[in-house]
Design a protein around this motif. Structure first.
Motif: not given
Length: 367
Positions: A98-105, A59-64
């Motif tokens: 950065r690990a989440r990447g641009p598309s996650a934002h 869950a490290a890369l989740t919005d929460e």
């Protein structure tokens, strides 16, 4: 708030304790309640422990998880164990993004989280003397583009003020990289850097021109309703003034860099605009001033030697006036980290009074 209310029962503990810690701190500051402030520090420590565990999971890369990190980062800015403790936390948030990447934002809560923390990402880059990843094209496209602006307008969520500010932020996010590269060139002074020097000067000049155009788009007098859009009218003037001040501060910074780069290149053909005065708008005074840009660019190196530790038990509730400090620094688009009084650090501790924004007597206080 809708995000928090909708999923409270299923949120990871890191986010739950982050909300509790920041709420307790704000409540204690508003009421002068030292016990609540001390309680907030205990809640914060629990949030940090849960966050440390959470980032080791899937869950490290989740919005929460990112929301928990940002709320705890906001707490650190206001009530960290030292003036620089928030910087370590901010670096971790940048790594998560950065690990989440641009598309996650690109939309939804991911975009909200990026937009609310981006000034601190720029500040972190200035303080560490390196480029800011938000200045990269793939990240800039998640902040503001023609497509995003059209989509906002179509949804009835558009605001020309907000869109101009977002375009300006995209340009300002490039400035830490310009500063870092300029420093490398100044220190190297190698003939082999001619191509790199020319490319950098072109990029800096283009960013400067873009910022000047954006500044001209912001009204200097009464704001038309169609320009304000969905932004609440009581905040529109403040946002315009802060955006113009940030834009012009960035322009002066770029002028300093170009002065140094021109001296290295030996070029005698200065741009027509070079050496001109820059219009600075003070957030707390509608009277405008003109300031020359004659400080030497060799001084534009962040001071990373400042910062003093505070006694976490020695808080005086009477001095805890947090108010809108996070918002005020955010309105600088990260350039507040260049304040000389702050030694490269936004001094937002609840123990201290926030240093003045760029004063009329010394509008830049650069480094």
């Amino acid at each position: 708030m809708g995000f928090l209310r909708s999923g409270w029962s299923t949120f990871p503990q890191a986010l739950v304790w982050a909300v509790r810690a920041l709420t307790a701190l704000l409540m204690g500051a508003a009421q002068g309640n030292k016990q609540a402030i001390l309680c907030a520090r205990h809640l914060y420590s629990r949030g940090i422990r849960h966050l440390a565990s959470l980032i080791q999971t899937e869950a490290a890369l989740t919005d929460e998880t990112l929301a928990a990190a940002i709320l705890l980062g906001g707490y650190e800015v206001l009530d960290g164990s030292s003036d620089r403790s928030w910087i370590i936390h901010a670096r971790g948030i940048s790594q998560l993004m950065r690990a989440r990447g641009p598309s996650a934002h690109e939309q939804g809560m991911g975009r909200t989280l990026l937009m609310c923390w981006r000034p601190y990402i720029v500040a972190d880059a200035f303080i560490h003397g390196g480029p800011c990843f938000l200045g990269e094209p793939e990240w800039a496209r998640k902040s503001m583009t023609n497509e995003i602006a059209k989509a906002e307008d179509a949804q009835g969520m558009g605001s020309l003020i907000g869109q101009v500010a977002d375009y300006a932020f995209n340009e300002i996010a490039k400035c830490p990289g310009y500063l870092a590269t300029s420093k490398e060139i100044v220190m190297a002074r190698s003939p082999g850097l001619t191509v790199e020097l020319d490319s950098l000067m072109n990029d800096v000049s283009q960013t400067r021109a873009n910022l000047v155009r954006l500044d001209h788009m912001l009204p200097a007098t009464e704001l038309p309703a169609n320009f304000v859009g969905v932004i609440p009218s009581q905040y529109a003037t403040t946002l315009v003034q802060a955006s113009r001040e940030s834009i012009n501060t960035a322009v002066v910074l770029l002028d300093h860099l170009l002065a140094t780069l021109l001296s290295i290149s030996g070029c005698s053909n200065e741009p027509q605009w070079f050496g001109s005065t820059v219009h600075i708008v003070n957030m707390h005074n509608d009277q405008s001033k003109h300031h020359s840009t004659t400080r030497h660019a060799a001084d534009l190196l962040p001071n990373q030697q400042c910062g003093s530790f505070r006694d976490p038990e020695g808080a005086d509730p009477d001095t805890y006036a947090i108010g809108d400090r996070l918002d005020r620094f955010s309105l600088t688009m990260g350039l507040g980290s260049l304040s000389l009084d702050a030694c490269g650090i936004p001094q937002l501790s609840a123990n201290d009074t926030i240093p003045g924004y760029f004063s009329t007597s010394s509008p830049l206080q650069l480094l």
